[in-house]
Design a protein around this motif. Structure first.
Motif, PDB file in Angstrom:
ATOM      1  N   ARG A   1       1.007  -1.200   0.011  1.00 35.41           N
ATOM      2  CA  ARG A   1       0.170  -0.011  -0.206  1.00 35.41           C
ATOM      3  C   ARG A   1       0.622   1.068   0.218  1.00 35.41           C
ATOM      4  N   ASP A   2       0.310   1.831  -0.351  1.00 32.16           N
ATOM      5  CA  ASP A   2       1.314   3.715  -0.285  1.00 32.16           C
ATOM      6  C   ASP A   2      -0.048   4.170   0.676  1.00 32.16           C
ATOM      7  N   PRO A   3       1.003   4.950   1.935  1.00 28.50           N
ATOM      8  CA  PRO A   3       0.578   5.472   2.558  1.00 28.50           C
ATOM      9  C   PRO A   3      -0.035   6.979   2.621  1.00 28.50           C
TER      10      PRO A   3
ATOM     11  N   ARG B   1      -3.396   3.589  -1.870  1.00 31.54           N
ATOM     12  CA  ARG B   1      -3.709   2.458  -2.778  1.00 31.54           C
ATOM     13  C   ARG B   1      -3.078   1.001  -2.898  1.00 31.54           C
ATOM     14  N   THR B   2      -2.979  -0.317  -2.780  1.00 32.52           N
ATOM     15  CA  THR B   2      -2.039  -1.170  -3.530  1.00 32.52           C
ATOM     16  C   THR B   2      -1.357  -1.102  -4.376  1.00 32.52           C
TER      17      THR B   2
ATOM     18  N   LEU C   1      -6.915  12.315   3.769  1.00 35.19           N
ATOM     19  CA  LEU C   1      -6.345  13.118   2.941  1.00 35.19           C
ATOM     20  C   LEU C   1      -6.191  12.774   0.912  1.00 35.19           C
ATOM     21  N   GLY C   2      -6.280  12.760   0.540  1.00 36.27           N
ATOM     22  CA  GLY C   2      -5.789  12.655  -0.521  1.00 36.27           C
ATOM     23  C   GLY C   2      -5.878  10.898  -0.482  1.00 36.27           C
ATOM     24  N   GLY C   3      -6.864  10.136   0.184  1.00 28.68           N
ATOM     25  CA  GLY C   3      -6.559   8.424   0.137  1.00 28.68           C
ATOM     26  C   GLY C   3      -5.706   7.977   1.514  1.00 28.68           C
ATOM     27  N   GLY C   4      -4.438   9.001   2.372  1.00 27.96           N
ATOM     28  CA  GLY C   4      -3.496   8.717   3.290  1.00 27.96           C
ATOM     29  C   GLY C   4      -4.521   9.425   4.815  1.00 27.96           C
ATOM     30  N   ALA C   5      -4.003   8.686   5.153  1.00 33.05           N
ATOM     31  CA  ALA C   5      -4.647   9.124   6.703  1.00 33.05           C
ATOM     32  C   ALA C   5      -3.734   9.624   7.831  1.00 33.05           C
TER      33      ALA C   5
END
Ligand code: NAD
Length: 471
Positions: free
Chosen positions: A8-10, A14-15, A338-342
């Motif tokens: 996963r990209d933090p 997304r993986t 935010l943008g998929g990151g936590a």
């Protein structure tokens, strides 16, 4: 080739990559290559090994750009990634400078028995396995590998499957130094690969959670091999009434939130003398509000995303538990996507007590629960009321006053009038207390001796004509 798992990209959540995990047969094959290469590595002597590691250091310095880029992909944060590379370069310099003295031949010396001399002939364990976590991927992969290599062991590193991207740059660095071929191996994989390393190596250096550490310790004990376990922490900071409150607030904030709080020596509990409690909390909150998130760009602010998806749930659970038991959020307090990151801004909690998970369990996030104390006895009792004993910090007006409190703390690394220094200053020897770990010091001169089996050659001189056995 073994199983493939997603990575996963933090920053996006997304993986977007896969990792091929080495299976037990591949680990055994790499171990066989390492064992074949180790005797000539040892025969190089410390001077030859230092030369090889200096070449490795130069290769890493030349690849600092790609290494930082890979670490940013792994962890989502930029300044700390640069700091990691710089720290590893400095550590290589320091170890290469010290190793010749630390490994110098002590020669033959007299013993307490007349006519008998002693010669120490340490012999390194042939293959050291290094299993590392995701919070400082490069730093914690190299922290034990470097002294191990200098001692004369071959080293096999198994990085965390959560942050594996830096490993290919590390392998590129190794490939530029022919002497390291087979001697330093970086092997990809998850827990099963790590377990295979424990089944194969002659010594294990493990950095990670208490839960996995227990399993690694038990597996190593079953094989009768040493395991050096560097595990979790719940580091306390004590702020005495006469401390410089603003400097203490600044240091506690840095120690508690650097690398998004993903640090074993992170300050996770703050105890403040009752008369200055309100003033200290105001100073801490005022400074905490100015610490920015590394969003939308990695270079934008100090705090990157929570790196591990599993950690998001742990932090959220602790914050919810604290709120349900009456804690007040003074700043931060909410994980935002935010943008998929936590992301979590520095979070200061008051109204906390030791019934709350946030005061007892490792948070591994930028959360600072602050609690008042009445006197030094209570501060010490609260700080020691933990299953962990990694590091701690004490702030007081004088060094002597801070040391008087620090001496009573059950922890191996204690920062005096600063916080979390054990992450940066590795000269002193220290052990992890209680559930925070087991085994000899990974820092200071003792670190290198962990990789050596000591031998004593007890030598009778041919000239010695003392009465012989049963004479
Ligand atoms: P973790 O225990 O989940 O994983 C650590 C490593 O162990 C990974 O490489 C993983 O693949 C491997 N592993 C998993 N199961 C295994 C098994 N059965 N046998 C062998 N290897 C196995 O830890 P994590 O979540 O990656 O790291 C965070 C933890 O590390 C925190 O608790 C933190 O405090 C601790 N930590 C400690 C220090 C220290 O110096 N004391 C430093 C950094 C991090």
């Amino acid at each position: 080739m073994g199983r493939r798992i997603g990575v996963r990209d933090p920053r996006t959540g997304r993986t977007d990559e896969t990792l091929a995990c080495a299976d037990a047969a591949e680990v055994r094959a790499a171990a066989a290559r390492a064992r074949a290469a180790q005797p000539s590595w040892l025969a190089l002597g410390v001077t030859g090994r230092v030369a090889a590691l200096r070449a490795f250091r130069d290769a890493l310095a030349e690849r600092a750009g790609p290494m930082v880029a890979a670490l940013v992909r792994d962890t989502g944060r930029l300044p700390v990634s640069r700091l990691e590379v710089d720290s590893v370069l400095a550590s290589l310099d320091r170890w290469c400078g010290r190793a010749p003295d630390l490994l110098a031949d002590a020669g033959t010396v007299p013993t307490s028995m007349p006519g008998i001399a002693l010669r120490q002939g340490p012999l390194p364990y042939p293959l050291a396995g290094v299993i590392s976590p995701w919070n400082f991927p490069l730093l914690l992969a190299m922290i034990d590998a470097v002294p191990g290599l200098l001692a004369g062991s071959a080293v096999m590193i198994k990085p965390s499957e959560i942050t594996p991207r830096f490993a290919s740059v590390l392998r590129d660095c190794v490939a530029t130094v022919p002497r390291l071929d087979g001697v330093l191996t970086v092997i990809d994989g998850d827990g099963a690969t790590g377990a295979a390393v424990v089944d194969t190596a002659d010594l294990i250096c493990f950095t990670g959670s208490v839960r996995t550490g227990r399993a690694v310790g038990a597996a190593a004990a079953a094989r009768f091999i040493p395991a050096f376990l560097e595990l979790g922490g719940k580091d306390p900071a004590i702020v005495c009434e006469d401390a410089d409150l603003d400097r203490a607030a600044q240091a506690v904030l840095y120690g508690g939130t650097v690398n998004t709080g993903h640090s074993c020596m992170s300050i996770e509990r703050v105890y403040v003398a009752e008369p200055v409690f309100a003033e200290f909390v105001d100073l801490l909150v005022g400074r905490a509000r100015k610490v920015g998130l590394a969003y939308p760009e990695a270079a934008d602010g100090e705090l990157g995303p929570v790196i591990s998806a599993a950690q998001v749930g742990i932090i959220e659970e602790q914050l919810a538990d604290a709120a349900a038991r009456g804690a007040s959020v003074r700043c931060g307090g909410e994980i935002r996507t935010l943008g998929g990151g936590a992301y979590l801004e520095p979070t200061v909690l008051t109204g906390v007590d030791h019934t709350m998970k946030v005061m007892r369990e490792e948070t591994f996030g930028p959360v600072l629960p602050v609690m008042p104390f009445a006197d030094a006895d209570e501060a010490v009792a609260l700080a020691n009321d933990s299953e962990y004993g990694l590091s701690a910090a004490v702030f007081a007006a004088t060094t002597e006053a801070a040391l008087a409190v620090g001496e009573r703390l059950e922890a191996g690394g204690i920062s005096v009038n600063d916080a979390s220094l054990t992450g940066f200053v590795q000269d002193g020897e220290k052990n992890a207390f209680k559930a925070s770990g087991l085994g000899g010091s990974r820092m200071g001169a003792a670190s290198i001796r962990r990789f050596q089996r000591q031998r004593s050659f007890l030598i009778r001189s041919p000239e010695d004509k003392a009465p012989w056995w049963f004479d």
